[in-house]
Scaffold this active site. Structure first.
Site, short mmCIF file in Angstrom:
data_model
loop_
_atom_site.label_atom_id
_atom_site.label_comp_id
_atom_site.label_asym_id
_atom_site.label_seq_id
_atom_site.Cartn_x
_atom_site.Cartn_y
_atom_site.Cartn_z
N HIS A 157 0.55 -1.38 0.08
CA HIS A 157 -0.07 -0.03 -0.03
C HIS A 157 0.74 1.17 -0.15
O HIS A 157 0.30 2.54 -0.33
CB HIS A 157 -1.11 0.00 1.03
CG HIS A 157 -0.47 0.28 2.49
ND1 HIS A 157 -0.11 -0.78 3.29
CD2 HIS A 157 0.02 1.56 3.34
CE1 HIS A 157 0.46 -0.24 4.53
NE2 HIS A 157 0.32 1.12 4.38
N ASP A 188 0.40 -7.83 1.89
CA ASP A 188 0.62 -6.50 1.73
C ASP A 188 2.13 -6.27 1.83
O ASP A 188 2.57 -5.76 2.29
CB ASP A 188 0.08 -5.67 2.97
CG ASP A 188 0.11 -4.04 2.84
OD1 ASP A 188 0.31 -3.52 1.74
OD2 ASP A 188 -0.07 -3.46 3.64
N SER A 270 4.61 2.57 7.91
CA SER A 270 4.33 1.17 7.29
C SER A 270 5.52 0.73 6.51
O SER A 270 6.15 1.52 5.73
CB SER A 270 3.01 1.55 6.29
OG SER A 270 2.03 1.68 7.04
#
Length: 424
Positions: A157, A188, A270
């Site tokens: 992402h 992910d 992230s």
């Protein structure tokens, strides 16, 4: 000058000379008498040269904790930090300005009536209009270097926008343009590449051996602004299943088998590493629970190792594919649906398609709707070991032995994994 003043000056000079002489006679071969003159005249302070040497020595020394646990954390961060990177996302965005526009208060009248009011009844207003585009930073994330030639792993992402440009900032401040090599269609995860050599790398640990309560250290580009921010906590949970936003458009993705931690994970973290006390990467920080207090999640590093090796060998991520849709069985579901077992993966279709995808490896092996996959190569399929996690531990071409509950019978089925088709 009076005789008394002259005598006093001579006495002081003699005393000073005697003091300096005694100091000079006692100096070692490595010291200068002028240092002591400086100390005496400055009230005991060090000489400029010794002060500079002391400052240099202090700057070269590092903090050494008397607490072994604290020192282990410091050492772990020092070990991994040089290989942690910040990723800046930039793209062309429209330049919006207020443009003048002439409007008539009679514009809504039929044309045959507008002619009676002429052109002098117009008034000017300003409306938003686009005046070209300009490159702007629109987001940020983290990643870490897994090979010295510039291969970096991060979250999918973080680099999901195919129209954006990505810039990587190393720990020493150097920056490089990055190319997205591969995005995992299931997890992910993504791998990007910068053109560099002899870069520091992380050590990949073993996420299968994690224990609840052990120390967890997160490093990342917090809020896309504070590079290599360190936070610490514990492993709060294992084998969680979460549904998280997968991109800025709000699309959602279900992620299974993730690690839960209370180490603070902020937006921008992230893709950064989750470390153990050895400084080894055990997870990839991926999501947080909005509105909660320190509930964050990381993808186990063992689930990423296949992607890393696949990209190193072929340049793409080859994802193993079984071809089933299923419902995880627990005691509640087993009771409600009168199932013969209270664990496993119940093959059942949904709005997205049938339980067994036609011409898939599962179909070729003879699996059927309402079969319950109980074990994969002897490992029990349950909440701690979801079917997808067990499949993802293998590679394309591997043959799995499945223990399957079919009605009242238990059978063995061998299935050979294939590469996931595009769009599946």
């Amino acid at each position: 000058m009076s005789n008394r003043k002259i005598i006093s000056f001579i006495v002081i000079a003699a005393l000073l000379g005697g003091f300096l002489g005694s100091l000079a006679s006692s100096k070692t071969a490595n010291a200068s008498v002028f240092d002591d003159i400086w100390n005496f005249l400055s009230g005991g302070n060090q000489s400029p040269s010794s002060t500079a040497s002391s400052t240099k020595a202090q700057s070269e020394s590092s903090y050494a904790s008397k607490n072994s646990y604290e020192q282990a954390i410091i050492d772990a961060v020092k070990k991994a930090s040089p290989a942690v990177v910040s990723i800046v996302i930039s793209k062309d965005v429209p330049i919006i300005e207020q443009c003048p526009e002439s409007l008539s208060p009679f514009a809504n009248l039929p044309p045959e009536f507008q002619q009676f009011f002429g052109q002098n009844f117009n008034f000017q207003t300003y409306v938003p209009c686009q005046k070209g585009t300009q490159k702007q930073d629109v987001g940020g994330g983290s990643g870490f270097i897994v090979s010295s030639d510039g291969l970096i792993i991060t979250n999918k992402h973080v680099v999901s926008d195919t129209s954006a440009d990505y810039t990587v900032f190393l720990n020493d401040g150097k920056k490089y343009s990055a190319k997205v090599l591969a995005r995992d269609p299931v997890q992910d995860l993504a791998l990007i590449k910068i053109e560099a050599a002899n870069l520091p790398t992380v050590t990949l640990g073993d996420s299968d051996g994690l224990e609840l309560g052990q120390t967890a250290i997160a490093i990342g580009n917090a809020l896309g602004e504070f590079r290599n921010t360190v936070s610490m906590g514990v492993i709060s949970g294992l084998s969680r299943t979460i549904t998280a936003a997968s991109d800025s458009s709000g699309n959602q993705e279900t992620i299974q088998g993730v690690i839960q931690t209370d180490a603070a994970i902020n937006p921008g973290n992230s893709g950064g590493p989750l470390l153990d006390l050895n400084g080894d990467v055990v997870g990839i920080n991926t999501a947080i629970v909005s509105g909660a207090q320190n509930i964050g999640f990381a993808i186990p590093i063992n689930q990423a190792k296949r992607d890393i090796e696949s990209v190193k060998q072929s340049g793409v991520i080859k994802t193993p594919y079984l071809g089933v849709r299923y419902l995880m069985v627990n005691s509640d579901i087993a009771k409600k649906q009168s199932l013969p077992v209270d664990y496993g993966a119940l093959l059942r279709g949904d709005d997205n398609g049938p339980a067994v995808v036609p011409n898939s490896p599962a179909d070729k092996a003879g699996l059927k709707a309402e079969d319950i996959i109980l074990e994969v190569d002897g490992t029990k399929v349950d909440d701690s070991n979801p079917l997808i996690s067990l499949v993802n531990q293998h590679s394309v071409g591997d043959t799995l032995n499945l223990k399957v509950q079919r009605g009242s019978q238990t059978i063995d089925v061998n299935v050979t994994l294939e590469e996931r088709p595009s769009g599946q």
